[in-house]
Write a protein that holds these residues in place. Structure first.
Motif, PDB file in Angstrom:
ATOM      1  N   GLY A 121       0.965  -1.407  -0.161  1.00 31.66           N
ATOM      2  CA  GLY A 121      -0.079   0.029   0.119  1.00 31.66           C
ATOM      3  C   GLY A 121       0.761   1.159  -0.041  1.00 31.66           C
ATOM      4  O   GLY A 121       2.063   1.114   0.096  1.00 31.66           O
ATOM      5  N   ARG A 122       0.435   2.424  -0.040  1.00 37.52           N
ATOM      6  CA  ARG A 122       0.945   3.493  -0.161  1.00 37.52           C
ATOM      7  C   ARG A 122       1.693   4.056   1.269  1.00 37.52           C
ATOM      8  O   ARG A 122       1.312   3.511   2.242  1.00 37.52           O
ATOM      9  N   ALA A 123       2.861   4.599   0.987  1.00 41.62           N
ATOM     10  CA  ALA A 123       3.901   4.833   2.151  1.00 41.62           C
ATOM     11  C   ALA A 123       3.258   6.112   2.802  1.00 41.62           C
ATOM     12  O   ALA A 123       3.729   6.640   3.922  1.00 41.62           O
ATOM     13  N   ALA A 124       2.242   6.869   2.330  1.00 43.84           N
ATOM     14  CA  ALA A 124       1.676   7.986   2.666  1.00 43.84           C
ATOM     15  C   ALA A 124       0.193   8.193   2.433  1.00 43.84           C
ATOM     16  O   ALA A 124      -0.407   7.415   1.496  1.00 43.84           O
ATOM     17  N   PRO A 125      -0.529   9.040   2.919  1.00 45.23           N
ATOM     18  CA  PRO A 125      -1.930   8.998   2.707  1.00 45.23           C
ATOM     19  C   PRO A 125      -2.184   9.380   0.972  1.00 45.23           C
ATOM     20  O   PRO A 125      -1.369  10.023   0.380  1.00 45.23           O
ATOM     21  N   GLY A 126      -3.280   8.990   0.502  1.00 45.87           N
ATOM     22  CA  GLY A 126      -3.705   9.134  -0.973  1.00 45.87           C
ATOM     23  C   GLY A 126      -3.836  10.572  -1.500  1.00 45.87           C
ATOM     24  O   GLY A 126      -3.473  10.661  -2.816  1.00 45.87           O
ATOM     25  N   ASP A 127      -3.704  11.416  -0.675  1.00 51.38           N
ATOM     26  CA  ASP A 127      -4.128  12.997  -1.189  1.00 51.38           C
ATOM     27  C   ASP A 127      -2.544  13.509  -1.291  1.00 51.38           C
ATOM     28  O   ASP A 127      -2.292  14.614  -1.606  1.00 51.38           O
ATOM     29  N   ALA A 128      -1.314  13.071  -0.676  1.00 51.23           N
ATOM     30  CA  ALA A 128      -0.203  13.327  -0.835  1.00 51.23           C
ATOM     31  C   ALA A 128       0.381  13.162  -2.248  1.00 51.23           C
ATOM     32  O   ALA A 128      -0.284  12.388  -2.995  1.00 51.23           O
ATOM     33  N   PRO A 129       1.133  14.140  -2.592  1.00 51.85           N
ATOM     34  CA  PRO A 129       1.763  13.923  -4.071  1.00 51.85           C
ATOM     35  C   PRO A 129       2.473  12.532  -4.236  1.00 51.85           C
ATOM     36  O   PRO A 129       2.974  11.964  -3.245  1.00 51.85           O
ATOM     37  N   ALA A 130       2.600  12.106  -5.555  1.00 53.82           N
ATOM     38  CA  ALA A 130       2.990  10.603  -5.842  1.00 53.82           C
ATOM     39  C   ALA A 130       4.363  10.457  -5.074  1.00 53.82           C
ATOM     40  O   ALA A 130       4.759   9.437  -4.933  1.00 53.82           O
ATOM     41  N   PRO A 131       5.681  11.563  -5.279  1.00 51.06           N
ATOM     42  CA  PRO A 131       6.866  10.901  -4.670  1.00 51.06           C
ATOM     43  C   PRO A 131       6.626  10.790  -3.200  1.00 51.06           C
ATOM     44  O   PRO A 131       7.380  10.156  -2.572  1.00 51.06           O
ATOM     45  N   ALA A 132       6.081  11.519  -2.423  1.00 47.19           N
ATOM     46  CA  ALA A 132       5.662  11.249  -0.974  1.00 47.19           C
ATOM     47  C   ALA A 132       4.956   9.758  -0.849  1.00 47.19           C
ATOM     48  O   ALA A 132       5.404   9.144   0.341  1.00 47.19           O
ATOM     49  N   ARG A 133       4.175   9.288  -1.618  1.00 52.84           N
ATOM     50  CA  ARG A 133       3.520   7.987  -1.488  1.00 52.84           C
ATOM     51  C   ARG A 133       4.369   6.976  -1.705  1.00 52.84           C
ATOM     52  O   ARG A 133       4.210   6.006  -1.184  1.00 52.84           O
ATOM     53  N   GLN A 134       5.428   7.268  -2.448  1.00 55.95           N
ATOM     54  CA  GLN A 134       6.612   5.884  -2.956  1.00 55.95           C
ATOM     55  C   GLN A 134       7.848   6.492  -2.308  1.00 55.95           C
ATOM     56  O   GLN A 134       8.803   5.914  -2.888  1.00 55.95           O
ATOM     57  N   TRP A 135       8.059   7.146  -1.177  1.00 55.84           N
ATOM     58  CA  TRP A 135       9.253   7.507  -0.808  1.00 55.84           C
ATOM     59  C   TRP A 135      10.279   6.516  -0.375  1.00 55.84           C
ATOM     60  O   TRP A 135      11.400   6.558  -0.560  1.00 55.84           O
ATOM     61  N   PRO A 136       9.973   5.200   0.113  1.00 58.70           N
ATOM     62  CA  PRO A 136      10.817   4.196   0.330  1.00 58.70           C
ATOM     63  C   PRO A 136      11.309   3.585  -1.065  1.00 58.70           C
ATOM     64  O   PRO A 136      12.696   3.438  -0.876  1.00 58.70           O
ATOM     65  N   MET A 137      10.785   3.639  -2.133  1.00 61.78           N
ATOM     66  CA  MET A 137      11.344   3.277  -3.451  1.00 61.78           C
ATOM     67  C   MET A 137      12.258   4.400  -3.765  1.00 61.78           C
ATOM     68  O   MET A 137      13.374   4.039  -4.375  1.00 61.78           O
ATOM     69  N   LEU A 138      12.072   5.434  -3.595  1.00 62.39           N
ATOM     70  CA  LEU A 138      12.708   6.745  -4.182  1.00 62.39           C
ATOM     71  C   LEU A 138      13.959   6.634  -3.365  1.00 62.39           C
ATOM     72  O   LEU A 138      15.157   7.055  -4.050  1.00 62.39           O
ATOM     73  N   VAL A 139      14.042   6.436  -2.016  1.00 54.57           N
ATOM     74  CA  VAL A 139      15.318   6.471  -1.381  1.00 54.57           C
ATOM     75  C   VAL A 139      15.973   5.413  -1.897  1.00 54.57           C
ATOM     76  O   VAL A 139      17.424   5.516  -2.119  1.00 54.57           O
ATOM     77  N   VAL A 140      15.581   4.134  -1.909  1.00 49.17           N
ATOM     78  CA  VAL A 140      16.526   2.970  -2.344  1.00 49.17           C
ATOM     79  C   VAL A 140      17.126   3.515  -3.797  1.00 49.17           C
ATOM     80  O   VAL A 140      18.209   3.276  -4.105  1.00 49.17           O
ATOM     81  N   LEU A 141      16.324   3.908  -4.680  1.00 51.47           N
ATOM     82  CA  LEU A 141      16.668   3.923  -6.208  1.00 51.47           C
ATOM     83  C   LEU A 141      17.659   5.117  -6.067  1.00 51.47           C
ATOM     84  O   LEU A 141      18.511   5.250  -6.996  1.00 51.47           O
ATOM     85  N   SER A 142      17.477   6.382  -5.416  1.00 54.97           N
ATOM     86  CA  SER A 142      18.353   7.413  -5.265  1.00 54.97           C
ATOM     87  C   SER A 142      19.743   6.868  -4.938  1.00 54.97           C
ATOM     88  O   SER A 142      20.718   7.181  -5.533  1.00 54.97           O
ATOM     89  N   VAL A 143      19.868   6.031  -3.675  1.00 54.69           N
ATOM     90  CA  VAL A 143      21.384   5.696  -3.298  1.00 54.69           C
ATOM     91  C   VAL A 143      21.792   4.893  -4.186  1.00 54.69           C
ATOM     92  O   VAL A 143      22.831   4.848  -4.675  1.00 54.69           O
ATOM     93  N   VAL A 144      20.944   3.777  -4.945  1.00 54.66           N
ATOM     94  CA  VAL A 144      21.579   2.903  -5.907  1.00 54.66           C
ATOM     95  C   VAL A 144      21.992   3.560  -7.156  1.00 54.66           C
ATOM     96  O   VAL A 144      23.146   3.434  -7.816  1.00 54.66           O
ATOM     97  N   GLY A 145      21.222   4.719  -7.698  1.00 54.95           N
ATOM     98  CA  GLY A 145      21.613   5.464  -8.622  1.00 54.95           C
ATOM     99  C   GLY A 145      22.905   6.357  -8.238  1.00 54.95           C
ATOM    100  O   GLY A 145      23.793   6.391  -9.205  1.00 54.95           O
ATOM    101  N   LEU A 146      22.967   6.858  -7.198  1.00 57.83           N
ATOM    102  CA  LEU A 146      24.152   7.773  -6.897  1.00 57.83           C
ATOM    103  C   LEU A 146      25.486   6.727  -6.869  1.00 57.83           C
ATOM    104  O   LEU A 146      26.345   7.181  -7.306  1.00 57.83           O
ATOM    105  N   GLY A 147      25.163   5.241  -6.478  1.00 53.70           N
ATOM    106  CA  GLY A 147      26.358   4.407  -6.531  1.00 53.70           C
ATOM    107  C   GLY A 147      26.673   4.103  -7.809  1.00 53.70           C
ATOM    108  O   GLY A 147      27.751   3.881  -8.254  1.00 53.70           O
ATOM    109  N   LEU A 148      25.763   3.991  -8.656  1.00 51.86           N
ATOM    110  CA  LEU A 148      26.123   3.850  -9.992  1.00 51.86           C
ATOM    111  C   LEU A 148      26.677   5.087 -10.788  1.00 51.86           C
ATOM    112  O   LEU A 148      27.854   4.764 -11.619  1.00 51.86           O
TER     113      LEU A 148
END
Length: 163
Positions: A54-81
């Motif tokens: 399910g969403r990591a934040a309420p449904g009325d939050a913007p999309a990045p806020a709802r998916q912040w765990p995935m964005l954190v992992v992708l950002s760290v891996v992207g920086l590593g690449l």
């Protein structure tokens, strides 16, 4: 209404289908020898969301806020690449491994992680954890001047690559 169209949970209809074996249906009023083939849909219309998907934040939050765990992992891996691309191999691969380990920890601790949830919680934690640990250990053993030396690996290498 044909027996094939009867859905589970509608027990009050006299032609309710009962499952005899995989792929066949027998109605309650039909003789025991008469079974028809079950019609399965050609295309799957929906799948169950993984546990914790399910969403990591309420449904009325913007999309990045709802998916912040995935964005954190992708950002760290992207920086590593990116670091790896700029010839900082040890730091880049170490960051990739740490990012995957962070994904395993987030999957373990948070009840809802959005798109970071791919399969069951156990499978995600094991997959992220094993891959993150393997990449982190390999990053620590990169030559020259490895930060982690495992003595039996050198002997194993000499044993496998013999003259």
């Amino acid at each position: 209404m044909p027996a094939d169209d009867v859905r589970e949970g509608h027990e009050d209809h006299e032609d309710t289908a009962t499952r005899e074996e995989a792929g066949t249906v027998r109605t309650r009023n039909a003789p025991a020898g008469e079974a028809r083939k079950r019609r399965f849909p050609l295309f799957t219309k929906d799948t169950a969301r993984p546990e914790g998907g399910g969403r990591a934040a309420p449904g009325d939050a913007p999309a990045p806020a709802r998916q912040w765990p995935m964005l954190v992992v992708l950002s760290v891996v992207g920086l590593g690449l990116l670091l790896t691309a700029f010839d900082l191999v040890r730091a880049g691969t170490l960051l990739i491994g740490v990012g995957l380990l962070a994904g395993a920890v987030l999957r373990w601790l948070l009840p809802s992680v959005g798109m970071l949830a791919v399969r069951s919680r156990f499978t995600d934690i094991v997959t992220y954890g094993i891959l993150g640990l393997a990449i982190t250990l390999l990053a620590l053993m990169v030559q020259p001047k490895p930060l982690l030396v495992i003595p039996f690996l050198k002997d194993l290498l000499h044993f496998t690559v013999s003259k």
